[in-house]
Design a protein around this motif. Structure first.
Motif, PDB file in Angstrom:
ATOM      1  N   LEU A   1       0.816  -1.213   0.000  1.00 45.54           N
ATOM      2  CA  LEU A   1       0.000   0.000   0.000  1.00 45.54           C
ATOM      3  C   LEU A   1       0.854   1.269   0.000  1.00 45.54           C
ATOM      4  CD1 LEU A   1      -2.719  -1.099   2.585  1.00 45.54           C
ATOM      5  CD2 LEU A   1      -3.008  -0.925   0.104  1.00 45.54           C
ATOM      6  N   ALA A   2       2.006   1.202   0.647  1.00 43.84           N
ATOM      7  CA  ALA A   2       2.893   2.366   0.701  1.00 43.84           C
ATOM      8  C   ALA A   2       3.468   2.703  -0.669  1.00 43.84           C
ATOM      9  CB  ALA A   2       4.024   2.115   1.695  1.00 43.84           C
ATOM     10  N   ARG A   3       3.449   1.738  -1.580  1.00 42.73           N
ATOM     11  CA  ARG A   3       3.960   1.950  -2.933  1.00 42.73           C
ATOM     12  C   ARG A   3       2.832   2.112  -3.952  1.00 42.73           C
ATOM     13  NH1 ARG A   3       5.839  -2.411  -4.585  1.00 42.73           N
ATOM     14  NH2 ARG A   3       5.601  -3.828  -2.799  1.00 42.73           N
ATOM     15  N   ASP A   4       1.606   2.257  -3.467  1.00 43.28           N
ATOM     16  CA  ASP A   4       0.452   2.334  -4.356  1.00 43.28           C
ATOM     17  C   ASP A   4       0.533   3.564  -5.255  1.00 43.28           C
ATOM     18  OD1 ASP A   4      -2.478   0.809  -4.230  1.00 43.28           O
ATOM     19  OD2 ASP A   4      -2.582   2.808  -5.097  1.00 43.28           O
ATOM     20  N   GLU A   5      -0.007   3.449  -6.457  1.00 47.82           N
ATOM     21  CA  GLU A   5      -0.007   4.577  -7.403  1.00 47.82           C
ATOM     22  C   GLU A   5      -1.025   5.644  -7.029  1.00 47.82           C
ATOM     23  OE1 GLU A   5      -3.154   2.596 -10.611  1.00 47.82           O
ATOM     24  OE2 GLU A   5      -1.021   2.681 -11.110  1.00 47.82           O
ATOM     25  N   ASP A   6      -1.983   5.294  -6.168  1.00 48.01           N
ATOM     26  CA  ASP A   6      -3.036   6.232  -5.789  1.00 48.01           C
ATOM     27  C   ASP A   6      -2.619   7.024  -4.550  1.00 48.01           C
ATOM     28  OD1 ASP A   6      -5.945   7.143  -5.970  1.00 48.01           O
ATOM     29  OD2 ASP A   6      -5.856   6.363  -3.917  1.00 48.01           O
ATOM     30  N   PHE A   7      -2.628   8.338  -4.657  1.00 52.07           N
ATOM     31  CA  PHE A   7      -2.224   9.207  -3.557  1.00 52.07           C
ATOM     32  C   PHE A   7      -3.054   8.945  -2.310  1.00 52.07           C
ATOM     33  CE2 PHE A   7      -2.326  13.095  -1.069  1.00 52.07           C
ATOM     34  CZ  PHE A   7      -1.019  13.548  -1.105  1.00 52.07           C
ATOM     35  N   PHE A   8      -4.364   8.738  -2.465  1.00 50.49           N
ATOM     36  CA  PHE A   8      -5.238   8.619  -1.307  1.00 50.49           C
ATOM     37  C   PHE A   8      -5.133   7.256  -0.624  1.00 50.49           C
ATOM     38  CE2 PHE A   8      -7.033  12.142  -3.670  1.00 50.49           C
ATOM     39  CZ  PHE A   8      -7.077  13.101  -2.674  1.00 50.49           C
ATOM     40  N   VAL A   9      -4.681   6.246  -1.319  1.00 49.87           N
ATOM     41  CA  VAL A   9      -4.366   4.976  -0.650  1.00 49.87           C
ATOM     42  C   VAL A   9      -3.228   5.222   0.335  1.00 49.87           C
ATOM     43  CG1 VAL A   9      -3.387   2.676  -0.960  1.00 49.87           C
ATOM     44  CG2 VAL A   9      -5.190   3.464  -2.493  1.00 49.87           C
ATOM     45  N   LYS A  10      -2.192   5.906  -0.129  1.00 51.88           N
ATOM     46  CA  LYS A  10      -1.033   6.174   0.726  1.00 51.88           C
ATOM     47  C   LYS A  10      -1.387   7.122   1.866  1.00 51.88           C
ATOM     48  CE  LYS A  10       1.419   7.412  -2.886  1.00 51.88           C
ATOM     49  NZ  LYS A  10       2.559   7.811  -3.768  1.00 51.88           N
ATOM     50  N   LEU A  11      -2.187   8.126   1.567  1.00 49.41           N
ATOM     51  CA  LEU A  11      -2.597   9.050   2.615  1.00 49.41           C
ATOM     52  C   LEU A  11      -3.422   8.343   3.684  1.00 49.41           C
ATOM     53  CD1 LEU A  11      -2.806  11.986   3.672  1.00 49.41           C
ATOM     54  CD2 LEU A  11      -4.884  12.204   2.296  1.00 49.41           C
ATOM     55  N   THR A  12      -4.349   7.498   3.252  1.00 50.86           N
ATOM     56  CA  THR A  12      -5.184   6.751   4.198  1.00 50.86           C
ATOM     57  C   THR A  12      -4.332   5.867   5.085  1.00 50.86           C
ATOM     58  OG1 THR A  12      -7.038   6.765   2.637  1.00 50.86           O
ATOM     59  CG2 THR A  12      -7.119   5.134   4.402  1.00 50.86           C
ATOM     60  N   LEU A  13      -3.343   5.223   4.508  1.00 51.67           N
ATOM     61  CA  LEU A  13      -2.442   4.375   5.286  1.00 51.67           C
ATOM     62  C   LEU A  13      -1.765   5.190   6.391  1.00 51.67           C
ATOM     63  CD1 LEU A  13      -1.110   1.517   5.443  1.00 51.67           C
ATOM     64  CD2 LEU A  13       0.708   2.441   4.000  1.00 51.67           C
ATOM     65  N   CYS A  14      -1.375   6.427   6.080  1.00 49.85           N
ATOM     66  CA  CYS A  14      -0.723   7.291   7.064  1.00 49.85           C
ATOM     67  C   CYS A  14      -1.704   7.807   8.111  1.00 49.85           C
ATOM     68  CB  CYS A  14      -0.059   8.468   6.373  1.00 49.85           C
ATOM     69  SG  CYS A  14       1.345   8.040   5.333  1.00 49.85           S
ATOM     70  N   GLU A  15      -2.907   8.135   7.702  1.00 49.55           N
ATOM     71  CA  GLU A  15      -3.867   8.752   8.616  1.00 49.55           C
ATOM     72  C   GLU A  15      -4.487   7.753   9.592  1.00 49.55           C
ATOM     73  OE1 GLU A  15      -5.673  12.676   6.447  1.00 49.55           O
ATOM     74  OE2 GLU A  15      -6.663  10.774   6.019  1.00 49.55           O
ATOM     75  N   TYR A  16      -4.619   6.499   9.185  1.00 50.26           N
ATOM     76  CA  TYR A  16      -5.362   5.541  10.001  1.00 50.26           C
ATOM     77  C   TYR A  16      -4.486   4.600  10.823  1.00 50.26           C
ATOM     78  CZ  TYR A  16      -9.904   6.796   8.062  1.00 50.26           C
ATOM     79  OH  TYR A  16     -11.058   7.467   7.725  1.00 50.26           O
ATOM     80  N   GLY A  17      -3.239   4.413  10.446  1.00 49.28           N
ATOM     81  CA  GLY A  17      -2.436   3.415  11.142  1.00 49.28           C
ATOM     82  C   GLY A  17      -1.057   3.894  11.528  1.00 49.28           C
TER      83      GLY A  17
END
Length: 238
Positions: A99-115
């Motif tokens: 997920l940290a390498r995902d092409e979608d900005f919001f996947v990466k942002l969500t990973l940072c915001e929630y965990g």
């Protein structure tokens, strides 16, 4: 009713897929996130990814803690499934890495915001480039402050220059380098690593006195003197 049927796991796959041509985009979107679809079936649907928050599908919410479910959602071509699983706080390390390498900005942002598992470099990247309302909260992520951030002290992005102050190995020289920065100086003035003599000097300068007065390294006697000058007396009964 049609939207409920589209996402109901008790409705078999074949009749559910009859809703693929439904005129309501919400129905097609709900259908596209069913657990029982193959990636080929999912990609064949003309769903539209909405802007803003989305409701994660129930199977991800209820069973996203299972490694197999987490890996399947994280590897899906459906961006909302990847964003949904990124909300989990208990992801396997390989899923976090994916997920940290995902092409979608919001996947990466969500990973940072929630965990708490998001890697340091990703948290700093999101802090630097996300312009949403909660961007500033990312500097309180447990993986934000790390040795090496001082390398950003000369970066053209003011947020990264600010991040430099969170280098635990940075010393007084780092603080002094940033103290007159028009974007970052107010935080440098509050930094307890600021040399004592410079801190006291800054208290006498109109442009920096307010921030310097908030520095926790101020000697108690100086703090009391500032309170006296401000007309703040002791609490009643003391």
């Amino acid at each position: 009713m049609r939207r409920a049927a589209a996402q109901d796991p008790d409705v078999p796959t074949t009749p559910a897929l009859r809703l693929a041509e439904d005129p309501d985009p919400a129905v097609v979107l709900a259908l596209s996130m069913r657990e029982d679809l193959t990636e080929e079936q999912r990609s064949a649907l003309a769903y539209v990814v909405p802007h803003g928050y989305h409701v994660p599908p129930r199977w991800v919410v209820e069973r996203g803690h299972e490694p197999a479910v987490a890996r399947r959602a994280a590897a899906s071509g459906h961006v909302l499934l990847r964003r949904s699983i990124a909300m989990r706080r208990d992801l396997p390390a390989d899923v976090v890495d994916l997920l940290a390498r995902d092409e979608d900005f919001f996947v990466k942002l969500t990973l940072c915001e929630y965990g708490d598992q998001a890697p340091h470099e990703l948290v700093v990247e999101m802090y630097a480039y996300w312009h949403g309302l909660k961007w500033d909260s990312l500097r309180f992520h447990r993986n934000f402050a790390r040795p090496g951030l001082a390398r950003y002290a000369d970066h053209p992005n003011p947020r990264l220059r600010h991040a430099a102050l969170y280098d635990p190995d940075g010393g007084p020289d780092l603080v002094m380098k940033l103290i007159d920065d028009p974007d970052v100086g107010r935080w440098a003035l509050r930094d307890p690593r600021l040399p004592a003599g410079e801190l006291l000097r800054r208290l006498t300068l109109p442009g920096s006195a307010g921030c310097a007065a908030a520095n926790p390294a101020l000697p108690p006697a100086t703090m009391h003197r500032l309170l006296d000058l401000a007309g703040v007396g002791p609490a009643p009964g003391r």
